[in-house]
Design a protein around this motif. Structure first.
Motif, PDB file in Angstrom:
ATOM      1  N   VAL A  51       0.310 -65.700  42.300  1.00  0.00           N
ATOM      2  CA  VAL A  51       1.064 -64.451  42.170  1.00  0.00           C
ATOM      3  C   VAL A  51       2.165 -64.608  41.123  1.00  0.00           C
ATOM      4  CG1 VAL A  51       2.567 -62.818  43.389  1.00  0.00           C
ATOM      5  CG2 VAL A  51       0.479 -63.633  44.475  1.00  0.00           C
ATOM      6  N   SER A  52       2.764 -65.775  41.032  1.00  0.00           N
ATOM      7  CA  SER A  52       3.772 -66.031  39.992  1.00  0.00           C
ATOM      8  C   SER A  52       3.173 -65.867  38.602  1.00  0.00           C
ATOM      9  CB  SER A  52       4.354 -67.443  40.136  1.00  0.00           C
ATOM     10  OG  SER A  52       5.086 -67.545  41.335  1.00  0.00           O
ATOM     11  N   SER A  53       1.940 -66.308  38.415  1.00  0.00           N
ATOM     12  CA  SER A  53       1.288 -66.149  37.108  1.00  0.00           C
ATOM     13  C   SER A  53       1.005 -64.679  36.812  1.00  0.00           C
ATOM     14  CB  SER A  53       0.019 -66.991  37.020  1.00  0.00           C
ATOM     15  OG  SER A  53      -1.009 -66.464  37.823  1.00  0.00           O
ATOM     16  N   LEU A  54       0.620 -63.909  37.822  1.00  0.00           N
ATOM     17  CA  LEU A  54       0.422 -62.465  37.633  1.00  0.00           C
ATOM     18  C   LEU A  54       1.739 -61.796  37.259  1.00  0.00           C
ATOM     19  CD1 LEU A  54      -1.831 -61.523  40.702  1.00  0.00           C
ATOM     20  CD2 LEU A  54      -2.561 -61.890  38.333  1.00  0.00           C
ATOM     21  N   ASN A  55       2.796 -62.177  37.941  1.00  0.00           N
ATOM     22  CA  ASN A  55       4.121 -61.622  37.687  1.00  0.00           C
ATOM     23  C   ASN A  55       4.545 -61.893  36.244  1.00  0.00           C
ATOM     24  OD1 ASN A  55       7.136 -61.683  37.554  1.00  0.00           O
ATOM     25  ND2 ASN A  55       6.952 -61.077  39.697  1.00  0.00           N
ATOM     26  N   GLU A  56       4.335 -63.116  35.802  1.00  0.00           N
ATOM     27  CA  GLU A  56       4.702 -63.482  34.439  1.00  0.00           C
ATOM     28  C   GLU A  56       3.886 -62.694  33.418  1.00  0.00           C
ATOM     29  OE1 GLU A  56       4.816 -67.494  31.726  1.00  0.00           O
ATOM     30  OE2 GLU A  56       5.237 -67.662  33.868  1.00  0.00           O
ATOM     31  N   PHE A  57       2.579 -62.549  33.660  1.00  0.00           N
ATOM     32  CA  PHE A  57       1.715 -61.765  32.776  1.00  0.00           C
ATOM     33  C   PHE A  57       2.209 -60.318  32.705  1.00  0.00           C
ATOM     34  CE2 PHE A  57      -1.936 -58.927  32.198  1.00  0.00           C
ATOM     35  CZ  PHE A  57      -2.429 -59.394  30.983  1.00  0.00           C
ATOM     36  N   PHE A  58       2.539 -59.757  33.859  1.00  0.00           N
ATOM     37  CA  PHE A  58       3.041 -58.380  33.910  1.00  0.00           C
ATOM     38  C   PHE A  58       4.342 -58.255  33.115  1.00  0.00           C
ATOM     39  CE2 PHE A  58       5.551 -54.968  35.643  1.00  0.00           C
ATOM     40  CZ  PHE A  58       4.648 -53.916  35.687  1.00  0.00           C
ATOM     41  N   ARG A  59       5.269 -59.168  33.349  1.00  0.00           N
ATOM     42  CA  ARG A  59       6.559 -59.140  32.654  1.00  0.00           C
ATOM     43  C   ARG A  59       6.379 -59.211  31.136  1.00  0.00           C
ATOM     44  NH1 ARG A  59      11.312 -60.330  35.371  1.00  0.00           N
ATOM     45  NH2 ARG A  59      11.066 -60.544  37.597  1.00  0.00           N
ATOM     46  N   GLU A  60       5.495 -60.082  30.682  1.00  0.00           N
ATOM     47  CA  GLU A  60       5.263 -60.217  29.241  1.00  0.00           C
ATOM     48  C   GLU A  60       4.761 -58.911  28.638  1.00  0.00           C
ATOM     49  OE1 GLU A  60       2.521 -63.462  28.892  1.00  0.00           O
ATOM     50  OE2 GLU A  60       4.042 -64.959  29.441  1.00  0.00           O
ATOM     51  N   ASN A  61       3.876 -58.242  29.345  1.00  0.00           N
ATOM     52  CA  ASN A  61       3.280 -57.015  28.818  1.00  0.00           C
ATOM     53  C   ASN A  61       4.189 -55.805  28.953  1.00  0.00           C
ATOM     54  OD1 ASN A  61       0.258 -57.381  27.933  1.00  0.00           O
ATOM     55  ND2 ASN A  61       0.668 -58.812  29.587  1.00  0.00           N
ATOM     56  N   ILE A 136       6.671 -52.311  42.069  1.00  0.00           N
ATOM     57  CA  ILE A 136       5.268 -52.693  41.979  1.00  0.00           C
ATOM     58  C   ILE A 136       5.076 -53.971  42.782  1.00  0.00           C
ATOM     59  CG2 ILE A 136       3.435 -53.379  40.388  1.00  0.00           C
ATOM     60  CD1 ILE A 136       5.279 -51.729  38.313  1.00  0.00           C
ATOM     61  N   SER A 137       4.059 -53.975  43.632  1.00  0.00           N
ATOM     62  CA  SER A 137       3.821 -55.120  44.508  1.00  0.00           C
ATOM     63  C   SER A 137       2.549 -55.848  44.115  1.00  0.00           C
ATOM     64  CB  SER A 137       3.685 -54.646  45.961  1.00  0.00           C
ATOM     65  OG  SER A 137       4.833 -53.956  46.364  1.00  0.00           O
ATOM     66  N   PHE A 138       2.592 -57.168  44.257  1.00  0.00           N
ATOM     67  CA  PHE A 138       1.438 -58.022  44.001  1.00  0.00           C
ATOM     68  C   PHE A 138       1.113 -58.816  45.261  1.00  0.00           C
ATOM     69  CE2 PHE A 138       4.009 -58.104  40.016  1.00  0.00           C
ATOM     70  CZ  PHE A 138       3.155 -57.357  39.217  1.00  0.00           C
ATOM     71  N   SER A 139      -0.112 -59.276  45.350  1.00  0.00           N
ATOM     72  CA  SER A 139      -0.486 -60.207  46.421  1.00  0.00           C
ATOM     73  C   SER A 139      -1.480 -61.205  45.861  1.00  0.00           C
ATOM     74  CB  SER A 139      -1.100 -59.461  47.611  1.00  0.00           C
ATOM     75  OG  SER A 139      -2.498 -59.283  47.454  1.00  0.00           O
ATOM     76  N   HIS A 140      -1.853 -62.169  46.677  1.00  0.00           N
ATOM     77  CA  HIS A 140      -2.837 -63.152  46.243  1.00  0.00           C
ATOM     78  C   HIS A 140      -4.215 -62.515  46.065  1.00  0.00           C
ATOM     79  CE1 HIS A 140      -3.370 -63.124  50.598  1.00  0.00           C
ATOM     80  NE2 HIS A 140      -4.595 -63.578  50.384  1.00  0.00           N
ATOM     81  N   LYS A 141      -4.373 -61.275  46.536  1.00  0.00           N
ATOM     82  CA  LYS A 141      -5.642 -60.564  46.356  1.00  0.00           C
ATOM     83  C   LYS A 141      -5.643 -59.694  45.095  1.00  0.00           C
ATOM     84  CE  LYS A 141      -6.839 -60.599  51.213  1.00  0.00           C
ATOM     85  NZ  LYS A 141      -7.274 -59.831  52.367  1.00  0.00           N
ATOM     86  N   THR A 142      -4.483 -59.553  44.447  1.00  0.00           N
ATOM     87  CA  THR A 142      -4.401 -58.806  43.196  1.00  0.00           C
ATOM     88  C   THR A 142      -5.093 -59.618  42.105  1.00  0.00           C
ATOM     89  OG1 THR A 142      -2.256 -57.918  43.894  1.00  0.00           O
ATOM     90  CG2 THR A 142      -2.803 -57.740  41.551  1.00  0.00           C
ATOM     91  N   THR A 143      -5.847 -58.929  41.255  1.00  0.00           N
ATOM     92  CA  THR A 143      -6.545 -59.628  40.171  1.00  0.00           C
ATOM     93  C   THR A 143      -5.871 -59.325  38.832  1.00  0.00           C
ATOM     94  OG1 THR A 143      -8.086 -57.825  39.718  1.00  0.00           O
ATOM     95  CG2 THR A 143      -8.749 -59.443  41.411  1.00  0.00           C
ATOM     96  N   ILE A 144      -6.131 -60.168  37.850  1.00  0.00           N
ATOM     97  CA  ILE A 144      -5.610 -59.945  36.508  1.00  0.00           C
ATOM     98  C   ILE A 144      -6.211 -58.659  35.939  1.00  0.00           C
ATOM     99  CG2 ILE A 144      -7.316 -61.330  35.252  1.00  0.00           C
ATOM    100  CD1 ILE A 144      -3.580 -61.394  34.501  1.00  0.00           C
ATOM    101  N   GLU A 145      -7.458 -58.364  36.297  1.00  0.00           N
ATOM    102  CA  GLU A 145      -8.093 -57.115  35.847  1.00  0.00           C
ATOM    103  C   GLU A 145      -7.348 -55.899  36.400  1.00  0.00           C
ATOM    104  OE1 GLU A 145      -9.899 -59.711  37.207  1.00  0.00           O
ATOM    105  OE2 GLU A 145     -10.672 -60.425  35.268  1.00  0.00           O
ATOM    106  N   GLU A 146      -6.878 -55.987  37.638  1.00  0.00           N
ATOM    107  CA  GLU A 146      -6.102 -54.881  38.213  1.00  0.00           C
ATOM    108  C   GLU A 146      -4.770 -54.710  37.483  1.00  0.00           C
ATOM    109  OE1 GLU A 146      -7.557 -54.686  42.838  1.00  0.00           O
ATOM    110  OE2 GLU A 146      -6.253 -56.351  42.258  1.00  0.00           O
ATOM    111  N   ILE A 147      -4.148 -55.814  37.096  1.00  0.00           N
ATOM    112  CA  ILE A 147      -2.899 -55.730  36.336  1.00  0.00           C
ATOM    113  C   ILE A 147      -3.175 -55.078  34.977  1.00  0.00           C
ATOM    114  CG2 ILE A 147      -1.000 -57.028  35.279  1.00  0.00           C
ATOM    115  CD1 ILE A 147      -0.866 -57.232  38.275  1.00  0.00           C
TER     116      ILE A 147
END
Length: 163
Positions: A51-61, A136-147
């Motif tokens: 989830v931290s990696s998803l968060n970082e990807f989101f922040r960058e974009n 915006i909420s993320f979970s371990h079930k959130t995918t990079i494709e969803e982001i």
């Protein structure tokens, strides 16, 4: 329970197991809770890192947008991002996103309509930022494709409502 603090029972009756709650806990509930906690804790580090990696990807974009302020500190929980979109009526943005099957919150459930988010105001000291938030909420079930899908849908709605 801290020493010196007196709690009042919520359910009155027998004192067989505890002075704070009457009755005997059901063994099946206790075992179910143990199993649920075991499953949650089994992969907690992996889930947190993911989830931290998803968060970082989101922040960058999302940082490409000049009028967006990320209110959640980078060191905060990776599971939620709160952001302010200056010059935006986020309730309208929320509706536009919802019409495209993307669901976000504008503020906490305990915050009344047409009021600013007190926690965001406490962080930013900016009333306009506190009035224009998305959560915006993320979970371990959130995918990079969803982001990626969110970001594409956000871009469409953003262009329609902000630009």
């Amino acid at each position: 329970i801290k020493n010196g603090i007196r709690l009042q029972p919520q359910i009155h009756g027998g004192l067989s197991n505890s002075p704070y709650r009457s009755g005997t806990p059901m063994l099946s509930f206790v075992v179910s809770l143990e199993k649920a906690l075991e499953l949650v804790l089994l992969n907690i580090k992996f889930h947190y890192d993911y989830v931290s990696s998803l968060n970082e990807f989101f922040r960058e974009n999302i940082s490409e947008y000049k009028n967006i302020i990320l209110n959640t500190p980078k060191e905060g929980s990776p599971y939620i991002i709160n952001m302010s979109i200056l010059g935006c009526k986020t309730i309208e943005l929320q509706k536009a996103l919802s019409d495209l099957d993307v669901y976000v919150s504008t503020k906490s459930a305990c915050c009344a309509d047409n009021t600013s988010s007190r926690p965001v105001y406490g962080i930013t000291k900016n009333r306009k930022a506190a009035l224009s938030t998305l959560r915006i909420s993320f979970s371990h079930k959130t995918t990079i494709e969803e982001i990626r899908g969110f970001l594409a849908t956000f871009e469409i709605c953003y262009r329609q409502l902000i630009l």
